[in-house]
Design an enzyme around this catalytic site. Sequence first.
Site, PDB file in Angstrom:
ATOM      1  N   LYS A 119      28.908 -43.610   5.006  1.00  0.00           N
ATOM      2  CA  LYS A 119      28.214 -44.508   4.092  1.00  0.00           C
ATOM      3  C   LYS A 119      28.053 -45.839   4.821  1.00  0.00           C
ATOM      4  O   LYS A 119      28.792 -46.124   5.768  1.00  0.00           O
ATOM      5  CB  LYS A 119      29.017 -44.730   2.805  1.00  0.00           C
ATOM      6  CG  LYS A 119      28.186 -45.174   1.621  1.00  0.00           C
ATOM      7  CD  LYS A 119      27.453 -44.014   0.980  1.00  0.00           C
ATOM      8  CE  LYS A 119      26.621 -44.450  -0.211  1.00  0.00           C
ATOM      9  NZ  LYS A 119      26.109 -43.289  -0.947  1.00  0.00           N
TER      10      LYS A 119
HETATM   11  P1  NAD Z   1      18.409 -47.388  -7.839  1.00  0.00           P
HETATM   12  O1  NAD Z   1      18.620 -48.713  -7.188  1.00  0.00           O
HETATM   13  O2  NAD Z   1      17.110 -46.691  -7.670  1.00  0.00           O
HETATM   14  O3  NAD Z   1      18.672 -47.486  -9.419  1.00  0.00           O
HETATM   15  C1  NAD Z   1      19.833 -48.012  -9.981  1.00  0.00           C
HETATM   16  C2  NAD Z   1      19.548 -48.362 -11.425  1.00  0.00           C
HETATM   17  O4  NAD Z   1      20.761 -48.752 -12.041  1.00  0.00           O
HETATM   18  C3  NAD Z   1      18.579 -49.515 -11.616  1.00  0.00           C
HETATM   19  O5  NAD Z   1      17.761 -49.247 -12.739  1.00  0.00           O
HETATM   20  C4  NAD Z   1      19.492 -50.711 -11.883  1.00  0.00           C
HETATM   21  O6  NAD Z   1      18.857 -51.713 -12.662  1.00  0.00           O
HETATM   22  C5  NAD Z   1      20.582 -50.030 -12.682  1.00  0.00           C
HETATM   23  N1  NAD Z   1      21.863 -50.708 -12.667  1.00  0.00           N
HETATM   24  C6  NAD Z   1      22.537 -51.231 -11.617  1.00  0.00           C
HETATM   25  N2  NAD Z   1      23.705 -51.754 -12.022  1.00  0.00           N
HETATM   26  C7  NAD Z   1      23.773 -51.536 -13.365  1.00  0.00           C
HETATM   27  C8  NAD Z   1      24.722 -51.804 -14.358  1.00  0.00           C
HETATM   28  N3  NAD Z   1      25.865 -52.424 -14.056  1.00  0.00           N
HETATM   29  N4  NAD Z   1      24.460 -51.405 -15.620  1.00  0.00           N
HETATM   30  C9  NAD Z   1      23.313 -50.775 -15.927  1.00  0.00           C
HETATM   31  N5  NAD Z   1      22.366 -50.483 -15.030  1.00  0.00           N
HETATM   32  C10 NAD Z   1      22.599 -50.858 -13.764  1.00  0.00           C
HETATM   33  O7  NAD Z   1      19.617 -46.472  -7.305  1.00  0.00           O
HETATM   34  P2  NAD Z   1      19.736 -44.907  -7.349  1.00  0.00           P
HETATM   35  O8  NAD Z   1      19.341 -44.358  -6.026  1.00  0.00           O
HETATM   36  O9  NAD Z   1      19.110 -44.371  -8.591  1.00  0.00           O
HETATM   37  O10 NAD Z   1      21.317 -44.721  -7.408  1.00  0.00           O
HETATM   38  C11 NAD Z   1      22.021 -44.806  -8.633  1.00  0.00           C
HETATM   39  C12 NAD Z   1      23.417 -44.274  -8.410  1.00  0.00           C
HETATM   40  O11 NAD Z   1      23.354 -42.900  -7.982  1.00  0.00           O
HETATM   41  C13 NAD Z   1      24.233 -44.983  -7.329  1.00  0.00           C
HETATM   42  O12 NAD Z   1      25.573 -45.014  -7.734  1.00  0.00           O
HETATM   43  C14 NAD Z   1      24.080 -44.098  -6.124  1.00  0.00           C
HETATM   44  O13 NAD Z   1      25.154 -44.225  -5.201  1.00  0.00           O
HETATM   45  C15 NAD Z   1      24.073 -42.745  -6.768  1.00  0.00           C
HETATM   46  N6  NAD Z   1      23.427 -41.701  -5.997  1.00  0.00           N
HETATM   47  C16 NAD Z   1      22.151 -41.846  -5.568  1.00  0.00           C
HETATM   48  C17 NAD Z   1      21.551 -40.820  -4.855  1.00  0.00           C
HETATM   49  C18 NAD Z   1      20.115 -40.900  -4.409  1.00  0.00           C
HETATM   50  O14 NAD Z   1      19.596 -39.885  -3.892  1.00  0.00           O
HETATM   51  N7  NAD Z   1      19.415 -42.002  -4.609  1.00  0.00           N
HETATM   52  C19 NAD Z   1      22.258 -39.658  -4.566  1.00  0.00           C
HETATM   53  C20 NAD Z   1      23.565 -39.536  -5.049  1.00  0.00           C
HETATM   54  C21 NAD Z   1      24.138 -40.564  -5.768  1.00  0.00           C
END
Ligand code: NAD
Length: 429
Positions: A119
Site C-alpha cells: 500500500k
Molecule cells: P473514493 O474516493 O472514490 O470514494 C470515497 C467516498 O467516501 C467519497 O464519496 C467520500 O466523500 C466518502 N467519504 C470519505 N470519508 C467519509 C466519511 N468519514 N464519512 C462518509 N463518507 C466519507 O474511494 P473509493 O475508491 O470508493 O474507496 C472507498 C473505500 O473502499 C476505501 O476505504 C478504499 O480503501 C476501499 N477500497 C477501494 C477499492 C477500489 O477499487 N477503489 C478496492 C478495495 C477497497
Amino acid sequence: MSDDADSYSRRMALAPARTALSIAQRQFDAAADALGLEDSLRSVLRELKRELVVHFPVEMDDGSFRVFTGFRVQHNIARGPAKGGLRFHPALTLDDVRALAMYMTWKSAVVELPFGGAKGGVICDPKQLSLTELERMTRRFTTEISLIVGPDRDIPAPDLGTGPQVMAWIMDTLSMHAGYSVPAAVTGKPTAIGGSEGRSGATGRGLSTVTVQAMRDRGLDPSDATVAVQGFGKVGCVTAELLAASGMRVVAVSDTSGGCYRGDGLDLVALRTLKEEGGHIEDYGAADRISNDELLRLDVDVLVPAAVEGQITGANAAGVRAHVIAEGANAPVDPEADAILNDRGALVLPDILANAGGVVVSYFEWVQDLQAYFWAAGEVNARLKEVMMRSYHQVHARAEQDAVPLRDAAYRIAVQKVAEATEVRGIYP
Ligand code: NAD
C-alpha cells in the site's frame, strides 16, 4: 457462537487501545493461533517486509515549493509481486499504510491471486491541488518510489483520492524512465493505455455479487431488501447501482458532506450525475438530509460501509441495526464492533473477501498487459464473478466447518496460504 469465536471476540474486545497496524496484527494473531503457526513463521508474517518513506519538493502554480511526504510499504511478497493501492489523503499515516499493506496480502491470498500485499500514498488533499500541481506531485512521487515498484516487483492501483488519470501519469513516468512503455507497472489505468474493461466498477461488482449470495444463504430475499451505503465514491456508487439492479431498494447514501434518505428508494442516476458534476450529497434536494452517524443506525437490511476505516466501533455498533454489513471499505468495522455485531447475529462480510473485486480485475489487467491481449467487458465480468463466488463459497464453507464468523474463516484461509508459501520458500540465505 462457538468457544473459538467467543475467545477471539473477547481477546479483541479486551485488548488495549490500538493503532491500525496493531489491529491488523491482532487479527492476524487470532488466525495464527487457530492454525497453530509456530512462533518463527508467525514473527515473519506479522511484520512488514519493506517500508519506503519519501519527502519530496513540488513546484506549486504560484512558483513556490512545497515538500510532500509519501509512503510505499510492502508487507509480504512470498506469493508473488506486491500489489496494492495508492491513497492521496490529508490524514494518511505510515501506520495506516502498514495495516492496509498487510490487508492486501491476505486479500490477494483469499481470492487466490499470485500477489503479495502493498500500500502507499501521499499526505495531501488532492481537492486542494490544481490539476497541474497534482500531476507534478504524482510524477515526482512516482520517481521517488520507482526504486521499489515495477511490473514484476510491486504494482500500484487506485484507492481513496486517486483514479485512472493518476494511474496514467504513474504509467507514463515509469515508462519515460525505462525508455519504453510499461503498461503492466500499474493497474486501474484508462483503457486507452492498457487498462482493463470492467476495472472501474470491479470492487462494487464483486461486493454486490458476494452480498446477494450471502443474503440468499441466510434466507434473506434480496428483492425485498433495503440498503444504506456510506461513501458514494468509486466503490459505494457502483455497489448501490448493482444492488438496486438486483431488486434491492437503496434508501440512503452519503459522502463527507453528510447523507440523504428516502424510504421509497433514491434516484441513483441523479445522485451519480450530481457527484460527477462535482456536487455533494448534501446538495441533493429530493430526499431527507441525514448525518453519517444516522445512516449507520438506519433500520435497513444491508449496510455498506464504503468510505474509510474505523466507522463502526465499540462506541456505535450497538446502534447498527442492519442484518448484513458488507465491507466495501477496508477495516470499516473495528474488533469491538465485530464482537458486538457477531453477538447480535448480524452477518459481516469481511473486507479481505468482500471488496477484493478491485484487485481481482487489477490482476486481470496486469495479465492482459503482460500478454498484450485484451478481453471484452463480458469476459472480465464473468471471470470476476467466478473468482468472487468461488472465494465466497470457500470462506463460507470454512466458517461452517470451524463454526466461526466469515472474517475468521477468511483470515484462516489467507494466512494458511501465505504461511505455506513462506515455509516452502524457506529463509534466505
Ligand atoms: P473514493 O474516493 O472514490 O470514494 C470515497 C467516498 O467516501 C467519497 O464519496 C467520500 O466523500 C466518502 N467519504 C470519505 N470519508 C467519509 C466519511 N468519514 N464519512 C462518509 N463518507 C466519507 O474511494 P473509493 O475508491 O470508493 O474507496 C472507498 C473505500 O473502499 C476505501 O476505504 C478504499 O480503501 C476501499 N477500497 C477501494 C477499492 C477500489 O477499487 N477503489 C478496492 C478495495 C477497497
